[in-house]
Design a protein around this motif. Structure first.
Motif, PDB file in Angstrom:
ATOM      1  N   SER A 143       4.791  -6.142 -24.012  1.00 22.57           N
ATOM      2  CA  SER A 143       6.160  -6.587 -23.743  1.00 22.57           C
ATOM      3  C   SER A 143       7.125  -5.429 -23.590  1.00 22.57           C
ATOM      4  O   SER A 143       8.332  -5.617 -23.597  1.00 22.57           O
ATOM      5  CB  SER A 143       6.638  -7.510 -24.868  1.00 22.57           C
ATOM      6  N   GLY A 144       6.611  -4.217 -23.471  1.00 20.81           N
ATOM      7  CA  GLY A 144       7.467  -3.068 -23.253  1.00 20.81           C
ATOM      8  C   GLY A 144       7.736  -2.284 -24.519  1.00 20.81           C
ATOM      9  O   GLY A 144       7.026  -2.405 -25.522  1.00 20.81           O
ATOM     10  N   ASN A 145       8.783  -1.484 -24.477  1.00 20.43           N
ATOM     11  CA  ASN A 145       9.146  -0.657 -25.614  1.00 20.43           C
ATOM     12  C   ASN A 145      10.643  -0.375 -25.563  1.00 20.43           C
ATOM     13  O   ASN A 145      11.329  -0.705 -24.585  1.00 20.43           O
ATOM     14  CB  ASN A 145       8.361   0.663 -25.606  1.00 20.43           C
ATOM     15  N   TYR A 146      11.136   0.243 -26.641  1.00 16.69           N
ATOM     16  CA  TYR A 146      12.560   0.574 -26.719  1.00 16.69           C
ATOM     17  C   TYR A 146      12.786   2.051 -26.389  1.00 16.69           C
ATOM     18  O   TYR A 146      12.021   2.922 -26.824  1.00 16.69           O
ATOM     19  CB  TYR A 146      13.111   0.299 -28.116  1.00 16.69           C
ATOM     20  N   VAL A 147      13.836   2.310 -25.646  1.00 16.37           N
ATOM     21  CA  VAL A 147      14.357   3.662 -25.467  1.00 16.37           C
ATOM     22  C   VAL A 147      15.584   3.761 -26.368  1.00 16.37           C
ATOM     23  O   VAL A 147      16.572   3.032 -26.175  1.00 16.37           O
ATOM     24  CB  VAL A 147      14.717   3.943 -24.001  1.00 16.37           C
ATOM     25  N   VAL A 148      15.509   4.649 -27.362  1.00 17.28           N
ATOM     26  CA  VAL A 148      16.483   4.635 -28.461  1.00 17.28           C
ATOM     27  C   VAL A 148      17.417   5.834 -28.364  1.00 17.28           C
ATOM     28  O   VAL A 148      16.991   6.969 -28.097  1.00 17.28           O
ATOM     29  CB  VAL A 148      15.754   4.638 -29.823  1.00 17.28           C
ATOM     30  N   ALA A 194      19.284   0.580 -28.686  1.00 19.92           N
ATOM     31  CA  ALA A 194      17.875   0.510 -28.283  1.00 19.92           C
ATOM     32  C   ALA A 194      17.780  -0.346 -27.027  1.00 19.92           C
ATOM     33  O   ALA A 194      18.015  -1.561 -27.077  1.00 19.92           O
ATOM     34  CB  ALA A 194      17.022  -0.068 -29.401  1.00 19.92           C
ATOM     35  N   GLU A 195      17.476   0.285 -25.921  1.00 20.03           N
ATOM     36  CA  GLU A 195      17.345  -0.435 -24.652  1.00 20.03           C
ATOM     37  C   GLU A 195      15.892  -0.839 -24.446  1.00 20.03           C
ATOM     38  O   GLU A 195      14.998  -0.002 -24.483  1.00 20.03           O
ATOM     39  CB  GLU A 195      17.812   0.444 -23.495  1.00 20.03           C
ATOM     40  N   HIS A 196      15.702  -2.132 -24.250  1.00 17.86           N
ATOM     41  CA  HIS A 196      14.354  -2.669 -24.046  1.00 17.86           C
ATOM     42  C   HIS A 196      13.912  -2.379 -22.616  1.00 17.86           C
ATOM     43  O   HIS A 196      14.512  -2.844 -21.652  1.00 17.86           O
ATOM     44  CB  HIS A 196      14.362  -4.174 -24.319  1.00 17.86           C
ATOM     45  N   ARG A 197      12.840  -1.598 -22.483  1.00 12.91           N
ATOM     46  CA  ARG A 197      12.311  -1.243 -21.172  1.00 12.91           C
ATOM     47  C   ARG A 197      10.888  -1.786 -21.046  1.00 12.91           C
ATOM     48  O   ARG A 197      10.162  -1.919 -22.026  1.00 12.91           O
ATOM     49  CB  ARG A 197      12.283   0.277 -20.997  1.00 12.91           C
ATOM     50  N   ILE A 198      10.525  -2.086 -19.813  1.00 15.14           N
ATOM     51  CA  ILE A 198       9.160  -2.566 -19.554  1.00 15.14           C
ATOM     52  C   ILE A 198       8.664  -1.913 -18.270  1.00 15.14           C
ATOM     53  O   ILE A 198       9.428  -1.750 -17.302  1.00 15.14           O
ATOM     54  CB  ILE A 198       9.122  -4.106 -19.449  1.00 15.14           C
ATOM     55  N   ALA A 199       7.417  -1.518 -18.263  1.00 11.94           N
ATOM     56  CA  ALA A 199       6.813  -0.885 -17.086  1.00 11.94           C
ATOM     57  C   ALA A 199       6.289  -1.961 -16.154  1.00 11.94           C
ATOM     58  O   ALA A 199       5.445  -2.777 -16.548  1.00 11.94           O
ATOM     59  CB  ALA A 199       5.687   0.060 -17.503  1.00 11.94           C
ATOM     60  N   VAL A 220      -1.689  -5.304   0.252  1.00 17.78           N
ATOM     61  CA  VAL A 220      -1.281  -4.330  -0.760  1.00 17.78           C
ATOM     62  C   VAL A 220      -2.524  -3.860  -1.516  1.00 17.78           C
ATOM     63  O   VAL A 220      -3.296  -4.667  -2.034  1.00 17.78           O
ATOM     64  CB  VAL A 220      -0.269  -4.945  -1.744  1.00 17.78           C
ATOM     65  N   ARG A 221      -2.692  -2.551  -1.586  1.00 23.00           N
ATOM     66  CA  ARG A 221      -3.810  -1.959  -2.307  1.00 23.00           C
ATOM     67  C   ARG A 221      -3.306  -1.281  -3.576  1.00 23.00           C
ATOM     68  O   ARG A 221      -2.106  -1.085  -3.759  1.00 23.00           O
ATOM     69  CB  ARG A 221      -4.550  -0.958  -1.409  1.00 23.00           C
ATOM     70  N   ALA A 222      -4.260  -0.918  -4.449  1.00 20.83           N
ATOM     71  CA  ALA A 222      -3.880  -0.289  -5.718  1.00 20.83           C
ATOM     72  C   ALA A 222      -3.097   0.992  -5.496  1.00 20.83           C
ATOM     73  O   ALA A 222      -2.164   1.312  -6.241  1.00 20.83           O
ATOM     74  CB  ALA A 222      -5.122  -0.018  -6.566  1.00 20.83           C
ATOM     75  N   SER A 223      -3.454   1.749  -4.439  1.00 24.35           N
ATOM     76  CA  SER A 223      -2.769   3.011  -4.155  1.00 24.35           C
ATOM     77  C   SER A 223      -1.338   2.797  -3.665  1.00 24.35           C
ATOM     78  O   SER A 223      -0.557   3.748  -3.593  1.00 24.35           O
ATOM     79  CB  SER A 223      -3.556   3.814  -3.119  1.00 24.35           C
ATOM     80  N   ASP A 224      -0.995   1.560  -3.323  1.00 22.64           N
ATOM     81  CA  ASP A 224       0.365   1.263  -2.854  1.00 22.64           C
ATOM     82  C   ASP A 224       1.329   1.008  -4.004  1.00 22.64           C
ATOM     83  O   ASP A 224       2.534   0.809  -3.762  1.00 22.64           O
ATOM     84  CB  ASP A 224       0.360   0.032  -1.942  1.00 22.64           C
ATOM     85  N   LEU A 225       0.836   1.018  -5.228  1.00 24.27           N
ATOM     86  CA  LEU A 225       1.672   0.672  -6.378  1.00 24.27           C
ATOM     87  C   LEU A 225       1.810   1.850  -7.332  1.00 24.27           C
ATOM     88  O   LEU A 225       0.944   2.705  -7.418  1.00 24.27           O
ATOM     89  CB  LEU A 225       1.064  -0.520  -7.134  1.00 24.27           C
ATOM     90  N   ARG A 226       2.905   1.870  -8.042  1.00 24.87           N
ATOM     91  CA  ARG A 226       3.114   2.790  -9.161  1.00 24.87           C
ATOM     92  C   ARG A 226       3.912   2.045 -10.223  1.00 24.87           C
ATOM     93  O   ARG A 226       4.594   1.043  -9.930  1.00 24.87           O
ATOM     94  CB  ARG A 226       3.863   4.044  -8.717  1.00 24.87           C
ATOM     95  N   LEU A 227       3.809   2.513 -11.460  1.00 21.90           N
ATOM     96  CA  LEU A 227       4.536   1.881 -12.553  1.00 21.90           C
ATOM     97  C   LEU A 227       5.905   2.526 -12.711  1.00 21.90           C
ATOM     98  O   LEU A 227       6.063   3.740 -12.617  1.00 21.90           O
ATOM     99  CB  LEU A 227       3.746   2.006 -13.862  1.00 21.90           C
ATOM    100  N   GLN A 228       6.880   1.682 -12.967  1.00 21.01           N
ATOM    101  CA  GLN A 228       8.244   2.169 -13.186  1.00 21.01           C
ATOM    102  C   GLN A 228       8.868   1.358 -14.313  1.00 21.01           C
ATOM    103  O   GLN A 228       8.735   0.131 -14.362  1.00 21.01           O
ATOM    104  CB  GLN A 228       9.070   2.025 -11.907  1.00 21.01           C
ATOM    105  N   GLU A 229       9.559   2.067 -15.202  1.00 23.21           N
ATOM    106  CA  GLU A 229      10.212   1.377 -16.309  1.00 23.21           C
ATOM    107  C   GLU A 229      11.540   0.793 -15.850  1.00 23.21           C
ATOM    108  O   GLU A 229      12.359   1.482 -15.240  1.00 23.21           O
ATOM    109  CB  GLU A 229      10.438   2.330 -17.489  1.00 23.21           C
ATOM    110  N   LEU A 230      11.726  -0.484 -16.175  1.00 23.78           N
ATOM    111  CA  LEU A 230      12.963  -1.185 -15.826  1.00 23.78           C
ATOM    112  C   LEU A 230      13.577  -1.764 -17.084  1.00 23.78           C
ATOM    113  O   LEU A 230      12.898  -1.983 -18.093  1.00 23.78           O
ATOM    114  CB  LEU A 230      12.682  -2.314 -14.825  1.00 23.78           C
ATOM    115  N   ASP A 231      14.868  -2.011 -16.997  1.00 29.67           N
ATOM    116  CA  ASP A 231      15.542  -2.712 -18.083  1.00 29.67           C
ATOM    117  C   ASP A 231      14.952  -4.119 -18.178  1.00 29.67           C
ATOM    118  O   ASP A 231      14.933  -4.869 -17.204  1.00 29.67           O
ATOM    119  CB  ASP A 231      17.043  -2.767 -17.793  1.00 29.67           C
ATOM    120  N   TYR A 232      14.466  -4.455 -19.375  1.00 30.87           N
ATOM    121  CA  TYR A 232      13.811  -5.753 -19.546  1.00 30.87           C
ATOM    122  C   TYR A 232      14.745  -6.896 -19.183  1.00 30.87           C
ATOM    123  O   TYR A 232      14.299  -7.931 -18.673  1.00 30.87           O
ATOM    124  CB  TYR A 232      13.334  -5.893 -20.993  1.00 30.87           C
ATOM    125  N   ALA A 233      16.047  -6.723 -19.426  1.00 35.26           N
ATOM    126  CA  ALA A 233      17.000  -7.794 -19.138  1.00 35.26           C
ATOM    127  C   ALA A 233      17.017  -8.139 -17.651  1.00 35.26           C
ATOM    128  O   ALA A 233      17.293  -9.279 -17.269  1.00 35.26           O
ATOM    129  CB  ALA A 233      18.392  -7.382 -19.605  1.00 35.26           C
TER     130      ALA A 233
END
Length: 359
Positions: free
Chosen positions: A150-155, A208-213, A227-240
């Motif tokens: 469910s993500g993590n906090y950036v504090v 504490a900002e809730h972020r999720i990748a 869409v292939r696996a190489s077309d994606l990357r993970l990015q952290e976004l504000d969970y809200a």
């Protein structure tokens, strides 16, 4: 002969003054006993509690076992408080003798010492150590409420902290109590770090900002591209930003799907952005398969619709110029459906190159 030896031993025990032995033990006065008496007492000296010159304790209390070797059953008896963690102090020998006698230890060897050094083992917690404890507690609480993944906090902490010295014995048993938890309405939090006994060590608060990748597109994907696996990357976004939206947070829900429209790079992906990859394009030349029982007829046709695997499309038989309806069974492959054919039952058939015509 044996009788004479026993009588000689009894005579020795009666004639050697007990006071001399006691005085030697307490004050280490050399020369007060000698000869046979000295050798006889040597067998007992190993069990006499002997004062240590320096000790390191892992508690807020100093026991007889800390101060003396061979303290026996009195080893766990506390006699005075230990110094503060990470510090040391000196205790004069006569003070040690007084508290030891008060605790019931009558015989001891002071080893000629005039004082004893007592050190309390300590661990220095820096500001980063304290902050790490709070961040771990916040993320554990998040996982307990929303589940793993469910993500993590950036504090961001509001105050700067000074280092804290604690007893080494509790360094791995500190607890963090969350006084105020962050939520979807507020990023504010407050926490208290406490000893196992509940004593406050530090208070921290901040945001504490809730972020999720989430998977986002690493490149622009044209309409119809898979869409292939190489077309994606993970990015952290504000969970809200993801609450109440259909944003896909699992890569496996995106890979292998086709873009319904041109998708821009860096954007999260929604279910409406994707479709099953097309196996037949409009105006494509396709293979049309008629099958009934063991009889199969294959003809060339032109697709009048586009379709993905399992979708129904209209095709024109190039030999008869008749329009028939079929199901996409593979790239450029259409199986004809009879007037009573049920598409759902067709899709349940494991072999994609077979279709039945019900007449």
């Amino acid at each position: 002969m044996i009788t004479r030896l026993i009588l000689a031993l009894l005579f020795f025990l009666v004639t050697v003054p007990y006071g001399a032995a006691t005085d030697r033990t307490l004050h280490a006065a050399d020369g007060e006993t000698s000869g046979l008496g000295d050798r006889f007492l040597g067998s007992f000296e190993a069990s006499i509690p002997m004062l240590r010159p320096s000790v390191i304790v892992y508690s807020d209390l100093v026991t007889l076992g800390d101060l003396f070797d061979h303290a026996g059953m009195l080893a766990e008896t506390p006699v005075f408080r230990a110094p503060e963690p990470g510090t040391r102090g000196r205790v004069e020998t006569h003070t040690v003798v007084d508290v030891a006698r008060s605790a019931g230890l009558d015989r001891m060897d002071l080893a000629g010492l005039s004082e004893v050094t007592v050190e309390r083992a300590g661990v220095r917690l820096l500001a980063g150590d304290l902050e790490a404890l709070v961040i771990a507690a916040l993320n554990e609480d998040l996982a307990a409420r929303l589940g793993e993944g469910s993500g993590n906090y950036v504090v961001a902490f509001r105050q700067s902290l000074e280092a804290v010295m604690i007893g080494a014995e509790i360094a791995d048993r500190l607890r963090v109590d969350l006084i105020a938890r962050p939520s979807t309405r507020s990023t504010q939090f407050a926490a208290v770090i406490r000893t196992p006994q509940g004593l406050d060590i530090a208070r921290l608060d901040g945001q504490a900002e809730h972020r999720i990748a989430v998977p986002v597109l690493a490149r622009a994907v044209p309409r119809g591209d898979v869409v292939r696996a190489s077309d994606l990357r993970l990015q952290e976004l504000d969970y809200a930003r993801t609450i109440g939206t259909p944003t896909l947070v699992r890569s496996q829900d995106i890979i292998g799907q086709a873009a319904r429209r041109t998708l821009r790079a860096g954007a999260p992906v929604n279910p409406d952005d994707l479709t099953e990859p097309l196996m037949v394009e409009r105006q494509d030349l396709v293979t049309l398969v008629y099958r009934h029982g063991a009889l199969a007829l294959t003809v060339r046709a032109r697709a009048l619709d586009e379709g993905a695997y399992g979708q129904s499309v209209d095709v024109m038989n190039l030999q008869s110029n008749r329009t028939v309806r079929g199901v996409v069974a593979g790239p450029g492959l259409i199986h004809v459906l009879g007037p009573m054919q049920d598409i759902a039952s067709y899709l349940a058939t494991p072999t994609p190159n077979s279709a039945e015509i019900i007449q």
